[in-house]
Scaffold this motif. Structure first.
Motif, PDB file in Angstrom:
ATOM      1  N   ASP A  75      -4.539  -4.287  64.315  1.00 41.09           N
ATOM      2  CA  ASP A  75      -5.826  -3.946  64.878  1.00 41.09           C
ATOM      3  C   ASP A  75      -6.954  -3.984  63.702  1.00 41.09           C
ATOM      4  O   ASP A  75      -8.075  -3.602  63.975  1.00 41.09           O
ATOM      5  N   LYS A  79      -6.490 -10.745  65.550  1.00 33.04           N
ATOM      6  CA  LYS A  79      -6.375  -9.228  65.347  1.00 33.04           C
ATOM      7  C   LYS A  79      -5.005  -8.904  64.814  1.00 33.04           C
ATOM      8  O   LYS A  79      -4.162  -9.070  65.539  1.00 33.04           O
ATOM      9  N   TYR A  83      -5.240  -5.750  74.652  1.00 33.91           N
ATOM     10  CA  TYR A  83      -6.191  -6.454  74.143  1.00 33.91           C
ATOM     11  C   TYR A  83      -6.958  -7.424  75.224  1.00 33.91           C
ATOM     12  O   TYR A  83      -7.778  -8.110  74.829  1.00 33.91           O
TER      13      TYR A  83
END
Length: 616
Positions: free
Chosen positions: A28, A25, A285
């Motif tokens: 994002d 990621k 996260y």
């Protein structure tokens, strides 16, 4: 699992098994295992088409997914990976490039300038610099990606405006079909498998001594992949795990253990942009796994109140690189987080032993992993001796150093230089480095690391360093504390001494608030000679801090200790020294004589002279 014999095997295994599962990621935005495979395939094909094969290729940058992409692409194009520490000076980087005969380096904007300077200098092997960032497309990874793909606009959106912005068209798998089967139409990429053998050199890792004579460990595909498979049988990670990358990827604890294990198990990976942000990343996260060194876990304990709320989603944290205070493990257990320890060396690719949730003992580094044999030789009466290791993970040797290789590898056993013992259940306990062992005049042996662990349990003690006072042959210690209560610390030392044999007693201590000098991975550098200078001259923190500020202003942000050598560590020539001496004279309002200046080689030498002037 046994079919994974090379890094290319590993890449293909994970691409097929995890396909469209998110691997990264970044800002994002998700990058899947299929995406990653296709990126690596493109870069590898481009390198092969550019005749960059059978060469040694470096990587130096901050942690980012492109670093890991380059890691696989180098190997899959039949080249040798040379990770370079981003904390190195220009001189050290150049020495690594020259010693390993590096022809090409993958890098970021932060290090491109230094590399261009090196490339333009005489007597070096560097020909190509490939930048991860997109300000110069001709020499960027973007150009390789474009060259390696059938469609020239395939990666346009990936590197647009120096940011990661993966467009939906990139999600379409170009070289992995809808069933996640490999499409091997690109012969330049596919054919590399024919030429790569598991016993071939895969990676060169520099571990120490970069200023004068770099020590370079050569690891084969077999070393790395056999170790990975054995570790994966001990550590239970799965596709549901989300792993945080915080240690430098050039260090084997992060680059081989954390990265490859998480990649093999189908985990997601997140890059943390600074130790001060760890807790925020863990929360944002939902991090479940992380590898770190003691300094990181010391820091996290200060954020204990924040961590308690995240304990439910954390699988486990792992500590390596240096011994961990048992109190820290206990503190993590109390807030509901499993913190395990492992033991490894670069020469062992890297893991020798490791704990897991179900098999751990306080203070140990676990049992040896499968297919790795461990023995203890030259034991003392307590069963402590040198740790030796044998297995498929033991390295090929040191680059261009046959003599040192023969000293370290005998009859297929690697002599680690670490001291330890194994208990009746097979758990390993590390006692320190053989070279750090203190042998007193009466023949008694003292392991500084053992005593330091006891000292570090004292409240407000941040770290310590045990050494032998050469004038008295007694055990002394430097103790770094966050408080000014020296009397209390001395009382605690007296209590520790009561639990130790007389010859191990701590005879005297130096209490300071100045942190000890460390390596980039957090290991304390043992500057015995300069500890003696500090003790005998009663150096105070204010003088050192002032001198440190002068040096940093002149030479840049360096780690400074009493052992810092002006020429070797700072690169100071005669003019640099002249400027430094003038700055010192102005700052401290002193006059250094010609004879005094001639005797100055290290920071400790300066401290000694300045303190003597003040005392006179």
């Amino acid at each position: 699992m046994d079919k994974i014999k090379t890094l290319k095997d590993l890449l293909e295994y994970s691409a097929v098994k995890y396909g469209n599962k998110d691997l990264y990621k970044v800002n994002d935005t998700a990058i899947t295992y299929s995406d990653f495979y296709n990126y690596v395939r493109a870069i590898s094909s481009a390198l092969i088409n550019l005749k960059i094969s059978n060469q040694r290729i470096g990587i130096i940058s901050e942690n980012r997914f492109e670093w890991e992409m380059a890691f696989f692409a180098i190997s899959c194009s039949n080249n040798i990976i040379v990770p370079i520490d981003k904390s190195y000076t220009k001189i050290e980087i150049k020495n690594v490039i020259n010693k390993a005969s590096v022809s090409t380096v993958f890098t970021s904007n932060n290090y491109k300038g230094i590399l261009n300077e090196i490339k333009n200098e005489a007597d070096n092997s560097l020909n190509n610099i490939i930048c991860f960032d997109n300000d110069d497309r001709e020499n960027s990874i973007f150009n390789l990606l474009k060259l390696g793909m059938d469609e020239s606009n395939f990666f346009e959106n990936l590197y647009d405006n120096d940011s990661i912005n993966i467009d939906s068209n990139i999600k379409e798998s170009k070289n992995l079909d809808s069933n996640n089967n490999l499409d091997n139409n690109n012969n330049s990429f596919s054919d590399t498998k024919k030429f790569v053998n598991e016993n071939d050199l895969c990676l060169i890792s520099f571990t120490s001594g970069t200023t004068d004579n770099p020590k370079a460990v050569m690891l084969s595909h077999k070393n790395i992949c056999s170790n990975l498979i054995s570790v994966s049988k001990r550590i239970n990670l799965s596709e549901s795990d989300i792993c945080l990358s915080i240690l430098p990827l050039n260090h084997v604890l992060e680059g081989l253990f954390c990265f490859l294990l998480s990649f093999y198990r189908g985990c997601a990976r997140i890059f943390c942009n600074g130790i001060e942000n760890i807790c925020d990343y863990i929360k944002k996260y939902k991090i479940t796994f992380m590898g770190g060194v003691p300094a990181i876990y010391n820091y996290l304990l200060k954020k204990k109140d924040e961590l308690i709320n995240e304990a439910n989603h954390i699988n486990m944290f792992m500590c390596g690189g240096a011994p961990l205070n048992s109190n820290i493990i206990t503190d993590f257990n109390e807030i509901g987080i499993t913190l395990i320890q492992g033991y490894g060396l670069t020469e062992c690719a890297p893991v020798v032993s490791i704990e897991n949730k179900d098999n751990k003992k306080l203070g140990s580094v676990g049992k040896p992993i499968s297919n790795v044999n461990v023995d203890i030789i030259d034991k003392n009466e307590e069963g402590t001796g040198e740790i030796i290791v044998k297995g498929d993970n033991v390295f090929l040797g040191y680059l261009n150093d046959v003599d040192n290789t023969k000293k370290q590898i005998k009859d297929n056993w690697f002599y680690t230089g670490d001291l330890g013992r194994i208990d009746e259940d097979g758990y390993i306990y590390i006692c320190g480095r053989k070279k750090n062992m203190i042998v007193l005049p009466n023949g008694k042996k003292v392991f500084p690391d053992e005593i330091e662990l006891l000292i570090n349990r004292i409240e407000d003690v941040k770290e310590s360093l045990v050494f032998e006072n050469e004038s008295t042959n007694k055990i002394n210690a430097v103790i770094v504390t966050s408080s000014d209560n020296e009397k209390s610390i001395r009382e605690k030392i007296d209590i520790i001494n009561q639990s130790l044999p007389i010859y191990k007693n701590i005879n005297d201590i130096i209490v300071t608030s100045t942190e000890l000098n460390k390596t980039p991975t957090g290991k304390i550098i043992r500057d015995y000679r300069n500890i003696e200078v500090m003790k005998n001259n009663n150096f105070n923190d204010s003088v050192f801090n002032k001198l440190e500020s002068i040096i940093i202003n002149q030479f840049g942000n360096k780690q400074i200790s009493y052992a810092t050598d002006l020429r070797k560590d700072l690169g100071a020539d005669s003019l640099d020294k002249l400027e430094l001496f003038l700055n010192i004279e102005n700052a401290f309002n002193v006059n250094l004589t010609h004879e005094q200046k001639k005797k100055i080689n290290t920071v400790g030498d300066i401290m000694k002279i300045v303190n003597k002037i003040f005392s006179d």
